[in-house]
Scaffold this motif. Sequence first.
Motif, PDB file in Angstrom:
ATOM      1  N   VAL A 213      19.249  43.173  -3.848  1.00 19.66           N
ATOM      2  CA  VAL A 213      18.917  44.601  -3.839  1.00 19.66           C
ATOM      3  C   VAL A 213      18.559  45.024  -5.259  1.00 19.66           C
ATOM      4  O   VAL A 213      19.220  44.606  -6.215  1.00 19.66           O
ATOM      5  N   PHE A 214      17.527  45.850  -5.380  1.00 17.41           N
ATOM      6  CA  PHE A 214      17.117  46.335  -6.698  1.00 17.41           C
ATOM      7  C   PHE A 214      17.032  47.860  -6.667  1.00 17.41           C
ATOM      8  O   PHE A 214      16.249  48.440  -5.919  1.00 17.41           O
ATOM      9  N   LEU A 215      17.875  48.502  -7.489  1.00 21.75           N
ATOM     10  CA  LEU A 215      17.849  49.961  -7.624  1.00 21.75           C
ATOM     11  C   LEU A 215      16.777  50.341  -8.637  1.00 21.75           C
ATOM     12  O   LEU A 215      16.799  49.883  -9.778  1.00 21.75           O
ATOM     13  N   VAL A 216      15.854  51.190  -8.230  1.00 28.18           N
ATOM     14  CA  VAL A 216      14.729  51.551  -9.098  1.00 28.18           C
ATOM     15  C   VAL A 216      14.578  53.068  -9.145  1.00 28.18           C
ATOM     16  O   VAL A 216      14.732  53.746  -8.125  1.00 28.18           O
ATOM     17  N   PRO A 217      14.335  53.633 -10.335  1.00 29.21           N
ATOM     18  CA  PRO A 217      14.050  55.068 -10.399  1.00 29.21           C
ATOM     19  C   PRO A 217      12.909  55.410  -9.446  1.00 29.21           C
ATOM     20  O   PRO A 217      11.909  54.678  -9.391  1.00 29.21           O
ATOM     21  N   LYS A 218      13.051  56.475  -8.708  1.00 28.93           N
ATOM     22  CA  LYS A 218      12.083  56.791  -7.656  1.00 28.93           C
ATOM     23  C   LYS A 218      10.651  56.837  -8.174  1.00 28.93           C
ATOM     24  O   LYS A 218       9.715  56.420  -7.483  1.00 28.93           O
ATOM     25  N   GLY A 219      10.472  57.318  -9.400  1.00 24.63           N
ATOM     26  CA  GLY A 219       9.130  57.420  -9.964  1.00 24.63           C
ATOM     27  C   GLY A 219       8.481  56.091 -10.275  1.00 24.63           C
ATOM     28  O   GLY A 219       7.287  56.034 -10.566  1.00 24.63           O
ATOM     29  N   GLU A 220       9.261  55.010 -10.210  1.00 23.68           N
ATOM     30  CA  GLU A 220       8.709  53.680 -10.491  1.00 23.68           C
ATOM     31  C   GLU A 220       8.571  52.823  -9.245  1.00 23.68           C
ATOM     32  O   GLU A 220       8.381  51.605  -9.342  1.00 23.68           O
ATOM     33  N   CYS A 221       8.632  53.430  -8.086  1.00 21.58           N
ATOM     34  CA  CYS A 221       8.512  52.673  -6.843  1.00 21.58           C
ATOM     35  C   CYS A 221       7.209  51.870  -6.773  1.00 21.58           C
ATOM     36  O   CYS A 221       7.206  50.702  -6.384  1.00 21.58           O
ATOM     37  N   SER A 222       6.105  52.505  -7.133  1.00 19.33           N
ATOM     38  CA  SER A 222       4.805  51.834  -7.017  1.00 19.33           C
ATOM     39  C   SER A 222       4.736  50.577  -7.870  1.00 19.33           C
ATOM     40  O   SER A 222       4.294  49.519  -7.409  1.00 19.33           O
ATOM     41  N   SER A 223       5.166  50.684  -9.128  1.00 19.48           N
ATOM     42  CA  SER A 223       5.109  49.512 -10.000  1.00 19.48           C
ATOM     43  C   SER A 223       6.106  48.451  -9.568  1.00 19.48           C
ATOM     44  O   SER A 223       5.853  47.253  -9.678  1.00 19.48           O
ATOM     45  N   ALA A 224       7.252  48.866  -9.036  1.00 23.88           N
ATOM     46  CA  ALA A 224       8.262  47.903  -8.585  1.00 23.88           C
ATOM     47  C   ALA A 224       7.770  47.120  -7.372  1.00 23.88           C
ATOM     48  O   ALA A 224       8.158  45.960  -7.173  1.00 23.88           O
ATOM     49  N   LYS A 225       6.923  47.733  -6.557  1.00 20.35           N
ATOM     50  CA  LYS A 225       6.426  47.057  -5.356  1.00 20.35           C
ATOM     51  C   LYS A 225       5.359  46.012  -5.680  1.00 20.35           C
ATOM     52  O   LYS A 225       5.110  45.120  -4.880  1.00 20.35           O
ATOM     53  N   ALA A 226       4.739  46.120  -6.855  1.00 20.06           N
ATOM     54  CA  ALA A 226       3.716  45.153  -7.241  1.00 20.06           C
ATOM     55  C   ALA A 226       4.362  43.790  -7.498  1.00 20.06           C
ATOM     56  O   ALA A 226       5.272  43.675  -8.302  1.00 20.06           O
ATOM     57  N   ASN A 227       3.891  42.781  -6.791  1.00 18.04           N
ATOM     58  CA  ASN A 227       4.417  41.416  -6.918  1.00 18.04           C
ATOM     59  C   ASN A 227       5.923  41.352  -6.654  1.00 18.04           C
ATOM     60  O   ASN A 227       6.645  40.555  -7.276  1.00 18.04           O
ATOM     61  N   LEU A 228       6.410  42.180  -5.742  1.00 17.51           N
ATOM     62  CA  LEU A 228       7.835  42.190  -5.413  1.00 17.51           C
ATOM     63  C   LEU A 228       8.246  40.849  -4.814  1.00 17.51           C
ATOM     64  O   LEU A 228       7.651  40.393  -3.833  1.00 17.51           O
ATOM     65  N   PRO A 229       9.255  40.192  -5.380  1.00 22.20           N
ATOM     66  CA  PRO A 229       9.704  38.903  -4.843  1.00 22.20           C
ATOM     67  C   PRO A 229      10.225  39.066  -3.412  1.00 22.20           C
ATOM     68  O   PRO A 229      10.858  40.069  -3.086  1.00 22.20           O
ATOM     69  N   SER A 230       9.962  38.081  -2.577  1.00 21.52           N
ATOM     70  CA  SER A 230      10.444  38.142  -1.199  1.00 21.52           C
ATOM     71  C   SER A 230      11.973  38.103  -1.185  1.00 21.52           C
ATOM     72  O   SER A 230      12.593  37.429  -2.003  1.00 21.52           O
ATOM     73  N   ARG A 233      15.255  43.740  -1.859  1.00 23.99           N
ATOM     74  CA  ARG A 233      15.084  45.062  -1.270  1.00 23.99           C
ATOM     75  C   ARG A 233      15.080  46.141  -2.330  1.00 23.99           C
ATOM     76  O   ARG A 233      15.990  46.216  -3.157  1.00 23.99           O
ATOM     77  N   LEU A 234      14.067  46.996  -2.305  1.00 21.54           N
ATOM     78  CA  LEU A 234      13.975  48.101  -3.261  1.00 21.54           C
ATOM     79  C   LEU A 234      14.671  49.339  -2.709  1.00 21.54           C
ATOM     80  O   LEU A 234      14.453  49.727  -1.562  1.00 21.54           O
ATOM     81  N   VAL A 235      15.506  49.957  -3.549  1.00 22.02           N
ATOM     82  CA  VAL A 235      16.173  51.204  -3.170  1.00 22.02           C
ATOM     83  C   VAL A 235      15.904  52.232  -4.263  1.00 22.02           C
ATOM     84  O   VAL A 235      16.373  52.087  -5.393  1.00 22.02           O
ATOM     85  N   PRO A 236      15.125  53.279  -3.975  1.00 20.72           N
ATOM     86  CA  PRO A 236      14.817  54.301  -4.978  1.00 20.72           C
ATOM     87  C   PRO A 236      16.004  55.228  -5.217  1.00 20.72           C
ATOM     88  O   PRO A 236      16.723  55.580  -4.272  1.00 20.72           O
ATOM     89  N   VAL A 237      16.205  55.636  -6.471  1.00 18.81           N
ATOM     90  CA  VAL A 237      17.305  56.550  -6.799  1.00 18.81           C
ATOM     91  C   VAL A 237      16.827  57.626  -7.760  1.00 18.81           C
ATOM     92  O   VAL A 237      15.907  57.400  -8.544  1.00 18.81           O
ATOM     93  N   VAL A 238      17.486  58.777  -7.706  1.00 23.62           N
ATOM     94  CA  VAL A 238      17.144  59.881  -8.613  1.00 23.62           C
ATOM     95  C   VAL A 238      18.357  60.347  -9.411  1.00 23.62           C
ATOM     96  O   VAL A 238      18.224  61.090 -10.371  1.00 23.62           O
ATOM     97  N   SER A 239      19.554  59.912  -8.988  1.00 21.08           N
ATOM     98  CA  SER A 239      20.773  60.341  -9.676  1.00 21.08           C
ATOM     99  C   SER A 239      21.868  59.311  -9.445  1.00 21.08           C
ATOM    100  O   SER A 239      21.760  58.445  -8.570  1.00 21.08           O
ATOM    101  N   LEU A 240      22.941  59.424 -10.232  1.00 19.82           N
ATOM    102  CA  LEU A 240      24.085  58.535 -10.059  1.00 19.82           C
ATOM    103  C   LEU A 240      24.687  58.721  -8.671  1.00 19.82           C
ATOM    104  O   LEU A 240      24.989  57.747  -7.974  1.00 19.82           O
ATOM    105  N   GLN A 241      24.879  59.962  -8.250  1.00 22.65           N
ATOM    106  CA  GLN A 241      25.450  60.227  -6.934  1.00 22.65           C
ATOM    107  C   GLN A 241      24.568  59.643  -5.840  1.00 22.65           C
ATOM    108  O   GLN A 241      25.071  59.089  -4.846  1.00 22.65           O
TER     109      GLN A 241
END
Length: 259
Positions: A213-230, A233-241
Amino acid sequence: MSKKGPLAAVAAVLLAALFAVALLVPLPYSVMVPGDASDALGTAKGKPVITITGHPVRQTSGELRTTTIGATLPDARITLVDAVRAWFATDQAVVPRDAIYPSGKSVAQLNKLSAQEMQQSQQAAVSAALSYLKLDPDTVKVTLDLPDVGGPSAGLLFSLGIVDKIQGDGHGGDLTGGKDIAGTGTITAKGAVGPVGGATLKTQAAKAAGATVFLVPKGECSSAKANLPSGLRLVPVVSLQDAIGSLRALHTGGSVPSC
């Protein structure tokens, strides 16, 4: 007798020579690669990354991995061949050298700045975690120690590590659910998560370390999806909570946001 043949041959030789020179001439670029993925819940160079005093600390399972990227040094010789090879590689990126090493600043100055950013990030991470846990920072002391890593990108994972060591998921289990979690993201003292860049390479570092699992700032979802290893799993986050809620949901079967 026509001179066209010999002239054409000379031109071809000169063109080939110019092309060969162009391939070997150093370019003002740097090559970036995936870096380390250290476990915030573990140790680094024989010392705990997170040390807490003034409050009971729980035993944890699973991992919370901070991810980094590396880059060639400013005096590295990057040729057109190197740049083209890196351009097509999924685990490398080519960027202008000034984007990493601004002109007029030495490597020593940049390392000092990076260390200062790390220190500020650690302070914010501690404040965010203790605030979330409603603990008095004058009573509970947290020390963070991750050698050879600079910049602010480990902030989110530091905060999550503190929460996991003190509270876990809040229901007697680990915040990680026993899984290998990785991620990136700055954090403010109020718990807001921000982007830091390099997500494409950091997912590669996470996968190499065994994360699922990879926690990624929501604003970086697009770049994180590029060449994402099989299998990552990407999980977007905006805050600690927000991140804590998503981690709980991952191992309790709840709804988890997706990029």
